[in-house]
Write a protein that holds these residues in place. Structure first.
Motif, mmCIF file in Angstrom:
data_model
loop_
_atom_site.group_PDB
_atom_site.id
_atom_site.type_symbol
_atom_site.label_atom_id
_atom_site.label_comp_id
_atom_site.label_asym_id
_atom_site.label_seq_id
_atom_site.Cartn_x
_atom_site.Cartn_y
_atom_site.Cartn_z
ATOM 1 N N ASN A 1 0.857 -1.184 0.000
ATOM 2 C CA ASN A 1 0.000 0.000 0.000
ATOM 3 C C ASN A 1 0.898 1.240 0.000
ATOM 4 O O ASN A 1 0.986 1.960 1.006
ATOM 5 C CB ASN A 1 -0.924 -0.005 1.218
ATOM 6 N N PRO A 2 1.579 1.506 -1.129
ATOM 7 C CA PRO A 2 2.586 2.569 -1.167
ATOM 8 C C PRO A 2 1.983 3.949 -0.943
ATOM 9 O O PRO A 2 0.852 4.231 -1.335
ATOM 10 C CB PRO A 2 3.178 2.444 -2.579
ATOM 11 N N ASN A 3 2.776 4.810 -0.305
ATOM 12 C CA ASN A 3 2.362 6.180 -0.016
ATOM 13 C C ASN A 3 3.415 7.128 -0.579
ATOM 14 O O ASN A 3 4.361 7.499 0.130
ATOM 15 C CB ASN A 3 2.204 6.375 1.497
ATOM 16 N N PRO A 4 3.282 7.534 -1.849
ATOM 17 C CA PRO A 4 4.310 8.387 -2.453
ATOM 18 C C PRO A 4 4.277 9.805 -1.878
ATOM 19 O O PRO A 4 3.216 10.387 -1.689
ATOM 20 C CB PRO A 4 3.919 8.403 -3.945
ATOM 21 N N ARG A 5 5.465 10.352 -1.628
ATOM 22 C CA ARG A 5 5.593 11.721 -1.157
ATOM 23 C C ARG A 5 6.654 12.423 -2.005
ATOM 24 O O ARG A 5 7.723 11.877 -2.270
ATOM 25 C CB ARG A 5 6.020 11.783 0.309
ATOM 26 N N PHE A 6 6.333 13.641 -2.413
ATOM 27 C CA PHE A 6 7.282 14.474 -3.139
ATOM 28 C C PHE A 6 7.859 15.514 -2.181
ATOM 29 O O PHE A 6 7.115 16.195 -1.477
ATOM 30 C CB PHE A 6 6.597 15.184 -4.307
ATOM 31 N N GLY A 7 9.171 15.641 -2.197
ATOM 32 C CA GLY A 7 9.827 16.593 -1.313
ATOM 33 C C GLY A 7 10.353 15.896 -0.085
ATOM 34 O O GLY A 7 9.594 15.277 0.680
ATOM 35 N N HIS A 8 11.663 15.940 0.096
ATOM 36 C CA HIS A 8 12.296 15.312 1.249
ATOM 37 C C HIS A 8 13.482 16.196 1.620
ATOM 38 O O HIS A 8 14.171 16.704 0.732
ATOM 39 C CB HIS A 8 12.764 13.896 0.892
ATOM 40 N N PRO A 9 13.755 16.414 2.909
ATOM 41 C CA PRO A 9 14.815 17.354 3.298
ATOM 42 C C PRO A 9 16.212 16.785 3.057
ATOM 43 O O PRO A 9 16.937 16.432 3.991
ATOM 44 C CB PRO A 9 14.537 17.581 4.791
ATOM 45 N N VAL A 10 16.590 16.733 1.778
ATOM 46 C CA VAL A 10 17.878 16.140 1.418
ATOM 47 C C VAL A 10 18.802 17.103 0.676
ATOM 48 O O VAL A 10 19.936 16.742 0.368
ATOM 49 C CB VAL A 10 17.674 14.872 0.552
ATOM 50 N N PHE A 11 18.343 18.313 0.390
ATOM 51 C CA PHE A 11 19.178 19.282 -0.335
ATOM 52 C C PHE A 11 19.818 20.222 0.679
ATOM 53 O O PHE A 11 19.126 20.997 1.346
ATOM 54 C CB PHE A 11 18.331 20.059 -1.348
ATOM 55 N N ASP B 1 22.989 22.935 1.916
ATOM 56 C CA ASP B 1 24.148 23.798 1.721
ATOM 57 C C ASP B 1 24.533 24.366 3.090
ATOM 58 O O ASP B 1 24.037 23.914 4.124
ATOM 59 C CB ASP B 1 23.874 24.908 0.703
ATOM 60 N N ASP B 2 25.421 25.336 3.122
ATOM 61 C CA ASP B 2 25.903 25.862 4.403
ATOM 62 C C ASP B 2 24.821 26.598 5.180
ATOM 63 O O ASP B 2 24.944 26.786 6.393
ATOM 64 C CB ASP B 2 27.088 26.809 4.162
ATOM 65 N N LYS B 3 23.762 27.023 4.499
ATOM 66 C CA LYS B 3 22.762 27.870 5.137
ATOM 67 C C LYS B 3 21.536 27.104 5.608
ATOM 68 O O LYS B 3 20.998 27.365 6.683
ATOM 69 C CB LYS B 3 22.334 28.977 4.166
ATOM 70 N N ARG B 4 21.029 26.144 4.801
ATOM 71 C CA ARG B 4 19.783 25.480 5.171
ATOM 72 C C ARG B 4 19.618 24.185 4.390
ATOM 73 O O ARG B 4 20.363 23.894 3.453
ATOM 74 C CB ARG B 4 18.590 26.393 4.909
ATOM 75 N N GLY C 1 27.195 22.213 -8.488
ATOM 76 C CA GLY C 1 26.829 20.803 -8.515
ATOM 77 C C GLY C 1 26.146 20.368 -7.238
ATOM 78 O O GLY C 1 26.110 21.098 -6.235
ATOM 79 N N LEU C 2 25.577 19.164 -7.278
ATOM 80 C CA LEU C 2 24.993 18.507 -6.118
ATOM 81 C C LEU C 2 25.570 17.099 -6.064
ATOM 82 O O LEU C 2 25.482 16.350 -7.042
ATOM 83 C CB LEU C 2 23.470 18.443 -6.215
ATOM 84 N N LYS C 3 26.157 16.742 -4.916
ATOM 85 C CA LYS C 3 26.758 15.415 -4.767
ATOM 86 C C LYS C 3 26.057 14.676 -3.633
ATOM 87 O O LYS C 3 25.893 15.229 -2.538
ATOM 88 C CB LYS C 3 28.258 15.536 -4.474
ATOM 89 N N PHE C 4 25.632 13.441 -3.901
ATOM 90 C CA PHE C 4 24.905 12.666 -2.890
ATOM 91 C C PHE C 4 25.897 12.079 -1.890
ATOM 92 O O PHE C 4 26.803 11.340 -2.252
ATOM 93 C CB PHE C 4 24.097 11.552 -3.546
ATOM 94 N N ASP C 5 25.707 12.430 -0.614
ATOM 95 C CA ASP C 5 26.629 11.992 0.428
ATOM 96 C C ASP C 5 25.847 11.760 1.720
ATOM 97 O O ASP C 5 25.251 12.693 2.276
ATOM 98 C CB ASP C 5 27.724 13.051 0.646
ATOM 99 N N LYS C 6 25.834 10.518 2.177
ATOM 100 C CA LYS C 6 25.193 10.144 3.441
ATOM 101 C C LYS C 6 23.748 10.624 3.525
ATOM 102 O O LYS C 6 23.310 11.230 4.507
ATOM 103 C CB LYS C 6 26.007 10.682 4.620
ATOM 104 N N GLY C 7 23.010 10.386 2.461
ATOM 105 C CA GLY C 7 21.589 10.680 2.459
ATOM 106 C C GLY C 7 21.230 12.108 2.131
ATOM 107 O O GLY C 7 20.054 12.482 2.227
ATOM 108 N N LYS C 8 22.208 12.930 1.712
ATOM 109 C CA LYS C 8 21.947 14.324 1.372
ATOM 110 C C LYS C 8 22.535 14.642 -0.003
ATOM 111 O O LYS C 8 23.584 14.127 -0.381
ATOM 112 C CB LYS C 8 22.582 15.274 2.398
ATOM 113 N N TRP C 9 21.831 15.512 -0.741
ATOM 114 C CA TRP C 9 22.414 16.129 -1.923
ATOM 115 C C TRP C 9 23.101 17.413 -1.464
ATOM 116 O O TRP C 9 22.438 18.401 -1.143
ATOM 117 C CB TRP C 9 21.351 16.438 -2.970
#
Length: 315
Positions: free
Chosen positions: A223-233, A235-238, A291-299
């Motif tokens: 019973n999948p529950n798709p969600r768009f938007g996840h706090p994975v982006f 930078d130094d500010k937020r 650029g954006l580099k994926f590292d430990k669950g974050k872009w």
């Protein structure tokens, strides 16, 4: 099976009211006269499929002929209400195809206005398209199919991008979706969670256009529950749930995944002059790249990367 002129005769005589289908097939036959050897029409549960063949090579493969006719009508329409009606009909034809496991790996390449992406793990398929109204404003449509152990679940994507406040922080669902045409999908994993990072284009309006980097996360189980938007982006500010890049309609922005660098790479955007700061109608590339580099669950944001020979990817 029917071929050549038999197909055209069959379509005209036995599909009453389908003059658009006959016209389309006639154009196809004329356009491929030198290479076309066979047109094959098959009756399906919900309509007709069509294959155009040159010897042993496929020139065109349509799992639903009516869907092709609807997209052709949408491209030709100049009436806003008709465009909305056609898009509603397109979804009614597309949803059964997304639900059909036989077609799950079909990329629907011959539907020109439809963008279709498949995840590398074979669990997610997403289709998107748009209409542009006469005033230049865009609206987006789409469907998401998720494969589970018991079958396929489909979700209609309902565009709300113009009504979403703080879109870079919004946690969204298929019924409240930041609409765009997705053209790239990057699959990453961290601590058991799969992140489907989607890169898309939004024509916005007559003055500016938008590029989007979003993340789709789907709950496990039947019973999948798709969600768009996840706090994975990050930078130094937020940290943000999605990235929105708005810029001038006169400019082009490169934004794509670079497999060789294992990064999402992009043009840096800046105002044409300082007096236009935060007026994105006057933003464009400044010939530097980020650029954006994926590292430990974050872009993770990487500024000022070296892209001396950037591959094509502007639009």
């Amino acid at each position: 099976q029917y071929s050549g002129h038999q197909l055209l005769f069959f379509t005209l005589e036995n599909r009453e009211g389908q003059k658009k289908a006959h016209s389309f097939l006639k154009q196809l036959s004329n356009a491929t006269t030198t290479s076309l050897t066979d047109l094959i029409l098959r009756k399906t549960t919900d309509g007709y499929s069509l294959d155009a063949v040159s010897g042993t090579n496929s020139l065109l493969s349509l799992v639903d002929l009516e869907l092709k006719i609807l997209f052709s009508s949408l491209a030709a329409s100049r009436n806003d209400d008709e465009k909305l009606s056609l898009s509603k009909s397109i979804w009614q034809r597309l949803q059964p195809l997304l639900n059909n496991s036989h077609f799950f790996n079909n990329r629907f390449d011959d539907y020109n206005k439809l963008s279709t992406l498949l995840s590398p793990d074979g669990k997610v398929k997403i289709c998107t398209w748009n209409i542009e109204f006469n005033d230049g404003v865009n609206q987006f449509f789409g469907g998401l199919a998720v494969k589970t152990s018991t079958g396929i679940r489909t979700f209609e994507l309902t565009d709300n991008y113009q009504q979403i406040r703080s879109p870079e922080q919004a946690n969204l669902t298929p019924s409240k979706w930041y609409g765009c045409i997705y053209y790239d999908l990057v699959e990453t994993k961290f601590k058991g969670t799969t992140y489907y990072t989607l890169i898309g284009y939004n024509g916005n309006n007559a003055f500016s256009q938008i590029k989007v980097v979003d993340v789709l996360v789907i709950s496990e189980g039947n019973n999948p529950n798709p969600r768009f938007g996840h706090p994975v982006f990050s930078d130094d500010k937020r940290t943000r749930r999605r990235l929105i890049y708005e810029y001038s309609n006169r400019a082009t922005m490169m934004l794509r995944y670079d497999a060789s660098q294992k990064m999402i790479v992009m043009d840096n955007l800046a105002p044409m002059e300082q007096i236009y700061q935060n007026d994105f109608r006057y933003y464009g590339p400044d010939f530097s790249y980020n650029g954006l580099k994926f590292d430990k669950g974050k872009w993770v944001f990487v500024p000022e990367i070296d892209l001396r020979n950037p591959a094509p990817g502007r639009r």
